[in-house]
Enzyme design. Structure first.
Site, PDB file in Angstrom:
ATOM      1  N   LYS A 177       0.857  -1.191   0.000  1.00  0.00           N
ATOM      2  CA  LYS A 177       0.000   0.000   0.000  1.00  0.00           C
ATOM      3  C   LYS A 177       0.892   1.239   0.000  1.00  0.00           C
ATOM      4  CE  LYS A 177      -1.721   2.870   2.645  1.00  0.00           C
ATOM      5  NZ  LYS A 177      -1.555   4.016   1.712  1.00  0.00           N
ATOM      6  N   GLU A 252       9.371   1.863  10.720  1.00  0.00           N
ATOM      7  CA  GLU A 252      10.422   2.863  10.474  1.00  0.00           C
ATOM      8  C   GLU A 252       9.718   4.205  10.559  1.00  0.00           C
ATOM      9  OE1 GLU A 252      12.448   5.256   9.126  1.00  0.00           O
ATOM     10  OE2 GLU A 252      13.389   4.297   7.375  1.00  0.00           O
ATOM     11  N   CYS A 286      13.480  11.074   6.631  1.00  0.00           N
ATOM     12  CA  CYS A 286      13.565  10.795   8.069  1.00  0.00           C
ATOM     13  C   CYS A 286      14.997  10.817   8.573  1.00  0.00           C
ATOM     14  CB  CYS A 286      12.875   9.478   8.392  1.00  0.00           C
ATOM     15  SG  CYS A 286      13.415   8.157   7.322  1.00  0.00           S
ATOM     16  N   GLU A 383      10.368  17.308  14.323  1.00  0.00           N
ATOM     17  CA  GLU A 383      10.881  16.982  12.999  1.00  0.00           C
ATOM     18  C   GLU A 383      10.418  18.082  12.042  1.00  0.00           C
ATOM     19  OE1 GLU A 383      11.456  12.821  10.569  1.00  0.00           O
ATOM     20  OE2 GLU A 383       9.525  13.197  11.461  1.00  0.00           O
TER      21      GLU A 383
HETATM   22  P1  ADP Z   1       3.026  11.259   6.325  1.00  0.00           P
HETATM   23  O1  ADP Z   1       2.607  12.234   7.361  1.00  0.00           O
HETATM   24  O2  ADP Z   1       4.472  11.300   6.006  1.00  0.00           O
HETATM   25  O3  ADP Z   1       2.139  11.209   5.110  1.00  0.00           O
HETATM   26  P2  ADP Z   1       1.748   8.933   7.354  1.00  0.00           P
HETATM   27  O4  ADP Z   1       2.209   8.112   8.506  1.00  0.00           O
HETATM   28  O5  ADP Z   1       0.444   9.627   7.458  1.00  0.00           O
HETATM   29  O6  ADP Z   1       2.950   9.873   7.041  1.00  0.00           O
HETATM   30  O7  ADP Z   1       1.681   8.045   6.031  1.00  0.00           O
HETATM   31  C1  ADP Z   1       2.575   6.995   5.735  1.00  0.00           C
HETATM   32  C2  ADP Z   1       1.793   5.861   5.103  1.00  0.00           C
HETATM   33  O8  ADP Z   1       0.845   5.396   6.057  1.00  0.00           O
HETATM   34  C3  ADP Z   1       0.983   6.261   3.879  1.00  0.00           C
HETATM   35  O9  ADP Z   1       0.996   5.187   2.968  1.00  0.00           O
HETATM   36  C4  ADP Z   1      -0.397   6.471   4.450  1.00  0.00           C
HETATM   37  O10 ADP Z   1      -1.432   6.294   3.509  1.00  0.00           O
HETATM   38  C5  ADP Z   1      -0.437   5.370   5.487  1.00  0.00           C
HETATM   39  N1  ADP Z   1      -1.439   5.550   6.553  1.00  0.00           N
HETATM   40  C6  ADP Z   1      -1.883   6.697   7.099  1.00  0.00           C
HETATM   41  N2  ADP Z   1      -2.801   6.442   8.054  1.00  0.00           N
HETATM   42  C7  ADP Z   1      -2.933   5.086   8.117  1.00  0.00           C
HETATM   43  C8  ADP Z   1      -3.718   4.180   8.901  1.00  0.00           C
HETATM   44  N3  ADP Z   1      -4.558   4.609   9.818  1.00  0.00           N
HETATM   45  N4  ADP Z   1      -3.572   2.856   8.680  1.00  0.00           N
HETATM   46  C9  ADP Z   1      -2.724   2.408   7.748  1.00  0.00           C
HETATM   47  N5  ADP Z   1      -1.950   3.195   6.980  1.00  0.00           N
HETATM   48  C10 ADP Z   1      -2.043   4.515   7.154  1.00  0.00           C
END
Ligand code: ADP
Length: 480
Positions: A177, A252, A286, A383
């Site tokens: 995903k 990570e 990161c 960050e």
């Molecule tokens: P950023 O703030 O860098 O976008 P996120 O942690 O929100 O970081 O996103 C990193 C990944 O996690 C993306 O692929 C995002 O779609 C996914 N993501 C965000 N929220 C969820 C969730 N509740 N469950 C699973 N994946 C998620």
């Protein structure tokens, strides 16, 4: 709209083909450099993730043997290299980073698959020398099961390569995903995987409703490993969702990298390294330097060396080969970085280069150097994820070590000094998974990389990155 021979289908992929989904809502992928729409992508959800998991699970019935895995990984590496230019163009279009960085990302990705291929032999069963209970015991490296891989937008192919190379080497099938801001590079990569003719269900792709898809990864018992790269709050949530199912998770997460410069360091070299590290992906990685800590007596000379270089950076579209720094990923990220800079300036920091962006601008943040940073300023603690170098000072080794460790994160740290004994001493006391000495380079395929503390769990790269997807099984081969 984007046109690419690697994007004949804008669709999820499972069971060995791109899947058209009737009546699905769509979401837009935008070019961060100009706001143009690149594609409309179907918004997939929990039921699609389940279908992808089912395909992946069916493929687990006959995982490829070790030579087949090595061959598959090498073919993936080769196809990435062959299509480097087009993949790089897609990365730059959806992520914004300069085209040279995108090319490097494709090569970096290929190197992970290649490196994993070279480690496959180490997964052969190991016979124990000792003969406990009178048996000859063999330790088998079994694939753990279906792997759910969730990746971020800052390295759409690189972060995936770090996970998928390990999963495939281990014999796992995977459901990927990608981030919804950058799914197109990954889609293009799946076009290439499709052309390689991997076994159906070996690699699958879904995107759209991230929480619903994440929920399936965490709760479906067929998914045995969840590997996530992204923010600490989402990592914490996934960790909690996996806990009742005693599911393996690799995380990570965020970093808050200190860059410690002692007065005896080669200051020009240290300044070069700030530039090489801090401005990659416009500061949105990161392992980007987040806090520059410089010994007070060297502050003036070091700041001048950094400022001269930062002032010369060219900002603009990543497709123009001469530009060094592209846009931030979206207006929200831009507003966050502006807020951090405003907060620091209002509390007494000084902008040596850059500072407040033009009021009309909301994409390209000006490369900025701030001095006089203190821990009561948000950019001294959080960050930043933007092209801002915040500089503060310390006196002596003890103070430097305490200041560097003064964060809940523990991913990467960098030390610059001419005294290697001191560097080793300080590094041993730092709670960071990766410490560069007189270098600010980040993770490589060959070395295990990962975070301590709130920066995560598990490692990517090296043999350790493969073992994240392995279950060990011990069986008596024969009586002694
Ligand atoms: P950023 O703030 O860098 O976008 P996120 O942690 O929100 O970081 O996103 C990193 C990944 O996690 C993306 O692929 C995002 O779609 C996914 N993501 C965000 N929220 C969820 C969730 N509740 N469950 C699973 N994946 C998620």
């Amino acid at each position: 709209m984007i046109e690419s021979e690697l994007l004949p289908h804008i669709a999820g992929y499972w069971d060995g083909r791109f899947q058209s989904v009737e009546g699905a809502a769509t979401f837009e992928v935008l070019n961060p450099a100009n706001g143009e729409r690149l594609a409309r992508v179907p918004e997939l959800g929990g039921s699609h993730a389940e279908a992808a998991v089912a395909a992946a699970d069916a493929a687990m019935a006959e995982p490829p043997d070790l030579p087949a895995r090595a061959a598959m990984l090498r073919r993936i590496a080769a196809t990435l290299t062959e299509h480097r230019e087009e993949l790089a163009r897609i990365i730059t279009l959806e992520n914004g980073k300069p085209i040279g960085e995108s090319r490097a990302e494709v090569e970096y990705s290929a190197a992970f698959y290649e490196d994993a291929a070279g480690r496959i032999a180490a997964l052969a069963p190991q016979t124990l020398e000792a003969r406990p209970r009178g048996f000859v015991w063999r330790v088998h490296h079994r694939p753990a099961g279906v792997a759910g891989l969730i990746t971020p937008w800052n390295f759409p192919l690189g972060m995936l390569a770090k996970k998928l190379s390990g999963a495939l080497a281990a014999g796992c099938s995977a459901v990927v995903k990608p981030a919804e801001k950058t799914p197109l590079s990954c889609l293009a990569f799946f076009t290439l995987l499709d052309r390689l003719g991997l076994p159906p269900g070996q690699c699958n792709l879904v995107f759209g409703d991230a929480p619903a898809i994440g929920d399936v990864f965490c709760k479906d018992r067929r998914v045995r490993v969840v590997s996530f790269t992204g923010s600490t709050p989402v990592g914490r949530l996934l960790s909690a969702q996996c806990a009742p199912h005693i599911k393996r998770i690799a995380l990570e997460l965020g970093g808050n990298a200190p860059f410690v410069v002692f007065a005896d360091a080669d200051l020009e070299h240290a300044a070069e390294q700030v530039l090489a590290n801090k401005f990659r992906c416009a500061g949105q990685t990161c392992v980007c330097t987040n806090r520059v800590l410089v010994e007070a007596s060297a502050q003036e000379a070091f700041t001048a060396a950094v400022a001269t270089r930062v002032g010369a950076l060219r900002v603009g579209s990543g497709l123009e080969p001469d530009n060094d720094v592209g846009p931030l990923i979206d207006a929200q990220s831009f507003a966050k970085v502006r807020g951090l800079v405003d907060d620091a300036l209002s509390k007494g920091a000084r902008a040596v280069v850059g500072g407040r962006p033009d009021a009309s601008e909301s994409r390209f943040f000006p490369p900025t150097v701030l001095t006089g940073i203190t821990t009561d300023m948000a950019c001294g603690r959080e960050e930043i994820f933007g092209p801002v170098v915040p500089i503060s000072t310390f006196e002596g080794e003890e103070e430097a070590t305490i200041a560097a460790n003064d964060t809940e994160y523990g991913l990467a740290a960098y030390i610059f000094t001419a005294d290697n004994a001191r560097a080793q001493r300080v590094a041993a006391r730092l709670h960071f998974g990766h410490v560069g000495i007189n270098t600010a380079t980040g993770p490589t395929p060959e070395a295990p990389f990962g975070g301590m503390r709130q920066s995560g769990l598990g490692r990517e790269g090296g043999m350790e990155g493969i073992l994240e997807f392995i279950e060990l099984q011990t069986i008596p081969e024969a009586p002694a």
